[in-house]
Design an enzyme around this catalytic site. Structure first.
Site, PDB file in Angstrom:
ATOM      1  N   GLY A 243       0.777  -1.233   0.000  1.00 48.55           N
ATOM      2  CA  GLY A 243       0.000   0.000   0.000  1.00 48.55           C
ATOM      3  C   GLY A 243       0.807   1.280   0.000  1.00 48.55           C
ATOM      4  O   GLY A 243       0.240   2.370   0.029  1.00 48.55           O
ATOM      5  N   GLU A 285       4.167  -6.672   1.576  1.00 47.26           N
ATOM      6  CA  GLU A 285       3.709  -7.033   0.230  1.00 47.26           C
ATOM      7  C   GLU A 285       3.609  -5.813  -0.678  1.00 47.26           C
ATOM      8  O   GLU A 285       2.523  -5.436  -1.113  1.00 47.26           O
ATOM      9  CB  GLU A 285       2.301  -7.650   0.327  1.00 47.26           C
ATOM     10  CG  GLU A 285       2.274  -9.100   0.667  1.00 47.26           C
ATOM     11  CD  GLU A 285       0.861  -9.624   0.882  1.00 47.26           C
ATOM     12  OE1 GLU A 285       0.722 -10.825   1.068  1.00 47.26           O
ATOM     13  OE2 GLU A 285      -0.095  -8.832   0.866  1.00 47.26           O
ATOM     14  N   GLY A 287       3.566  -3.664  -3.971  1.00 48.91           N
ATOM     15  CA  GLY A 287       3.373  -3.886  -5.408  1.00 48.91           C
ATOM     16  C   GLY A 287       3.704  -2.613  -6.152  1.00 48.91           C
ATOM     17  O   GLY A 287       4.780  -2.451  -6.717  1.00 48.91           O
ATOM     18  N   ARG A 288       2.762  -1.664  -6.075  1.00 46.10           N
ATOM     19  CA  ARG A 288       2.890  -0.385  -6.786  1.00 46.10           C
ATOM     20  C   ARG A 288       4.229   0.304  -6.544  1.00 46.10           C
ATOM     21  O   ARG A 288       4.839   0.827  -7.481  1.00 46.10           O
ATOM     22  CB  ARG A 288       1.764   0.542  -6.319  1.00 46.10           C
ATOM     23  CG  ARG A 288       1.667   1.845  -7.083  1.00 46.10           C
ATOM     24  CD  ARG A 288       0.751   2.842  -6.360  1.00 46.10           C
ATOM     25  NE  ARG A 288      -0.470   2.257  -5.881  1.00 46.10           N
ATOM     26  CZ  ARG A 288      -1.630   2.254  -6.537  1.00 46.10           C
ATOM     27  NH1 ARG A 288      -1.713   2.821  -7.718  1.00 46.10           N
ATOM     28  NH2 ARG A 288      -2.693   1.685  -6.006  1.00 46.10           N
ATOM     29  N   ARG A 325      -6.858   3.393 -15.046  1.00 46.02           N
ATOM     30  CA  ARG A 325      -6.869   4.047 -13.723  1.00 46.02           C
ATOM     31  C   ARG A 325      -7.516   5.442 -13.722  1.00 46.02           C
ATOM     32  O   ARG A 325      -8.282   5.743 -12.811  1.00 46.02           O
ATOM     33  CB  ARG A 325      -5.461   4.087 -13.131  1.00 46.02           C
ATOM     34  CG  ARG A 325      -4.842   2.678 -12.967  1.00 46.02           C
ATOM     35  CD  ARG A 325      -3.606   2.666 -12.088  1.00 46.02           C
ATOM     36  NE  ARG A 325      -3.926   2.951 -10.716  1.00 46.02           N
ATOM     37  CZ  ARG A 325      -3.765   4.112 -10.135  1.00 46.02           C
ATOM     38  NH1 ARG A 325      -3.227   5.116 -10.810  1.00 46.02           N
ATOM     39  NH2 ARG A 325      -4.124   4.302  -8.882  1.00 46.02           N
ATOM     40  N   TYR A 329     -10.534   5.342 -11.260  1.00 46.14           N
ATOM     41  CA  TYR A 329     -10.290   5.955  -9.932  1.00 46.14           C
ATOM     42  C   TYR A 329     -10.048   7.464 -10.026  1.00 46.14           C
ATOM     43  O   TYR A 329      -9.545   8.053  -9.071  1.00 46.14           O
ATOM     44  CB  TYR A 329      -9.045   5.363  -9.264  1.00 46.14           C
ATOM     45  CG  TYR A 329      -8.853   3.879  -9.369  1.00 46.14           C
ATOM     46  CD1 TYR A 329      -9.720   2.997  -8.743  1.00 46.14           C
ATOM     47  CD2 TYR A 329      -7.767   3.353 -10.073  1.00 46.14           C
ATOM     48  CE1 TYR A 329      -9.512   1.631  -8.827  1.00 46.14           C
ATOM     49  CE2 TYR A 329      -7.557   1.987 -10.154  1.00 46.14           C
ATOM     50  CZ  TYR A 329      -8.431   1.135  -9.529  1.00 46.14           C
ATOM     51  OH  TYR A 329      -8.216  -0.208  -9.602  1.00 46.14           O
ATOM     52  N   CYS A 356     -14.354   4.258 -27.552  1.00 50.23           N
ATOM     53  CA  CYS A 356     -15.675   4.873 -27.688  1.00 50.23           C
ATOM     54  C   CYS A 356     -16.291   5.054 -26.317  1.00 50.23           C
ATOM     55  O   CYS A 356     -17.175   4.290 -25.909  1.00 50.23           O
ATOM     56  CB  CYS A 356     -16.568   4.010 -28.559  1.00 50.23           C
ATOM     57  SG  CYS A 356     -15.997   4.044 -30.230  1.00 50.23           S
ATOM     58  N   GLU A 357     -15.802   6.054 -25.612  1.00 47.72           N
ATOM     59  CA  GLU A 357     -16.159   6.205 -24.213  1.00 47.72           C
ATOM     60  C   GLU A 357     -15.699   7.607 -23.805  1.00 47.72           C
ATOM     61  O   GLU A 357     -14.505   7.889 -23.882  1.00 47.72           O
ATOM     62  CB  GLU A 357     -15.356   5.124 -23.460  1.00 47.72           C
ATOM     63  CG  GLU A 357     -15.710   4.840 -22.081  1.00 47.72           C
ATOM     64  CD  GLU A 357     -16.860   3.842 -21.924  1.00 47.72           C
ATOM     65  OE1 GLU A 357     -17.073   2.979 -22.786  1.00 47.72           O
ATOM     66  OE2 GLU A 357     -17.556   3.968 -20.921  1.00 47.72           O
ATOM     67  N   TYR A 385      -0.393  -1.464 -12.304  1.00 48.23           N
ATOM     68  CA  TYR A 385      -1.824  -1.562 -12.608  1.00 48.23           C
ATOM     69  C   TYR A 385      -2.197  -0.928 -13.953  1.00 48.23           C
ATOM     70  O   TYR A 385      -3.300  -0.422 -14.128  1.00 48.23           O
ATOM     71  CB  TYR A 385      -2.663  -0.969 -11.460  1.00 48.23           C
ATOM     72  CG  TYR A 385      -2.337  -1.587 -10.118  1.00 48.23           C
ATOM     73  CD1 TYR A 385      -2.684  -2.907  -9.845  1.00 48.23           C
ATOM     74  CD2 TYR A 385      -1.647  -0.873  -9.127  1.00 48.23           C
ATOM     75  CE1 TYR A 385      -2.368  -3.490  -8.619  1.00 48.23           C
ATOM     76  CE2 TYR A 385      -1.328  -1.449  -7.902  1.00 48.23           C
ATOM     77  CZ  TYR A 385      -1.685  -2.761  -7.654  1.00 48.23           C
ATOM     78  OH  TYR A 385      -1.379  -3.331  -6.454  1.00 48.23           O
TER      79      TYR A 385
END
Ligand code: LLP
Length: 432
Positions: A243, A285, A287-288, A325, A329, A356-357, A385
């Site tokens: 985290g 742990e 990650g990022r 992302r 988010y 298309c968004e 991610y």
């Protein structure tokens, strides 16, 4: 990773990014091996070598490829996986099974069977019914699994609601209600099919403040104390999750690992002394924080639309398919025209993707130089991610990934072909 500008061009880990875009095409993920190694070294220097009986398991969900497994193995870290696919990838890369830890809130029987079969290092159990499945598998295979319980400490952390995991209202972990946790602990301690080693918690992701880690730690230390008092069991291991936040934009005040880990270690050491137990082995742990800033994405600029008095849209040849992302988010990124890296940033534009968004925006209100079709645009800190959450929406193929190091580049993921995208599709006779 230091971005260097030479001759108006962006260099990343010694590589000319415009040349990379030319050679490998765009969109292109570029991953700096040097940056990954630097992060692993920081973890070793300030945590693993500083405190004995500690481990760091790279949270592979952030970015997982065969080559990444090789780097993590070489750097001496362990690996956290959360699915059969991640486990398969690690095993295929020859990652040592005993250094793999399996997390996940809904592991299938097949995934658990594979984990037991391979003899992986730890299974982080998410609930009592999962324990029973593991016991049945171990009974049948004549093996004993090393397990921890993931618990939800019930703390709220300061991050996007979708990436906080430690609060009570969560699909992850076992809630700490006495009538739930203690029967589960008792069953695990007494099980002949598993070695119960302790507890795991993870409060959330992209955190810049150590407050929620410390609060969660207090709660879980109390659980360790209660477990000792109720069952005479001295918890041998505690996994405090990941985290640790990174820098996406100048607004992110990212901190070194020690800012999070030193006060936690101090608390754990004092607590263990007071309780008269050996300090549990401590596992993190991340990650990022290992891979996030080690990655950039290169795009080619296409259509530019200047809607007078409203907004200027600069479309690039990727978008939410290679980086979900911002859409998911409202994550903020920064970028730069890689082929005009020194030119004054006199324009304000919205960098958007090609899906298309309307929500397919990579950077809203980016201060950039005057862009035109064919320019190469680099978005920073996309290592975590991005590729991991990429999709084939609008049947856009997944980009290629190159690994760069001191001016050398090697392809580690080939660009997906149209053929590969439809490989698993079938036309039943009724439609032929
Ligand atoms: N351990 C566990 C049990 C986790 O659930 C996670 C992340 C990590 C470790 C690694 O956290 P990190 O160090 O990377 O923050 N897709 C989201 C992030 C989801 C994180 C989920 N769990 C994003 O792009 O922000």
């Amino acid at each position: 990773m230091e971005k260097v500008i030479k001759n108006n061009t962006l260099y990343f880990d010694g590589c000319n990014t415009v040349e990379l875009a030319k050679e490998y095409g765009t969109p292109l993920y570029v991953i700096s091996e040097t940056a990954i190694v630097e992060k692993c070294s920081e973890i070793k220097e300030t945590f693993l070598n500083r405190y004995e009986r500690t481990r760091a398991a790279y949270a592979s969900k952030a970015f997982l490829t065969l080559s990444m497994c090789k780097i993590i193995e070489r750097e001496g870290l362990c690996m956290d996986v959360v699915s059969g696919g991640e486990l398969y990838t690690a095993m295929k890369a020859g990652f040592p099974a005993e250094r793999i830890e399996l997390n996940g809130n809904n592991k299938s029987v097949e995934e658990l069977e594979l984990a037991v079969e391979y003899g992986i290092g730890r299974i982080i159990v998410d609930g009592l019914d999962e324990l029973e499945i593991i016991e049945a598998i171990c009974r049948e295979k004549g093996k004993k699994a090393d397990i921890l319980y993931r618990v939800t400490p019930g703390v709220k952390s300061d991050s996007h609601d979708y990436i906080v995991t430690g609060k009570k209202d969560s699909k992850f972990g076992i809630p700490l209600d006495d009538e739930v946790i203690f029967p589960a602990v008792e069953k695990a301690i007494n099980s002949e099919y598993v070695n119960f080693l302790g507890f795991h918690f993870h409060v959330g992701s992209q955190l810049h403040d150590n407050e929620s880690h410390l609060k969660a730690l207090d709660i879980v230390l109390k659980l360790i104390k209660d477990t000792k008092e109720k069952y005479g069991f001295a918890t041998p291991e505690l996994n405090i999750g990941g985290g640790f936040g990174i820098k996406y934009t100048d607004a992110d005040n990212s901190k070194p690992y020690a800012y999070f880990l030193d006060p936690m270690m101090e608390k754990i050491q004092q607590f263990s002394k007071d309780l008269g137990i050996t300090r549990p082995e401590i596992v993190i742990e991340p990650g990022r924080s290992i891979i996030g800033e080690a990655g950039i994405t290169l795009y080619t600029v296409g259509t530019i639309k200047d809607i007078k008095g409203v907004r200027k849209y600069v479309s690039v040849d990727g978008g939410m398919t290679d980086n979900i992302r911002p859409a998911l988010y409202q994550a903020k990124y920064e970028g730069l025209a890689a082929n005009k890296a020194d030119e004054p940033k006199t324009d304000m534009v919205t960098i958007c993707g090609k899906c298309c968004e309307s929500g397919d925006v990579l950077i809203r209100d980016a201060q950039v130089t005057q862009l035109k079709r064919g320019d190469i645009f680099a978005v920073f800190s996309t290592g975590a991610y991005g590729y991991a959450m990429a999709s084939n929406y609008n049947k856009n193929p997944l980009p290629a990934t190159v690994l760069v190091k001191n001016g050398k580049a090697e392809l580690i993921v080939k660009r997906q072909s149209y053929e590969h995208m439809i490989e698993n599709e079938l036309i039943p006779d009724s439609l032929k």
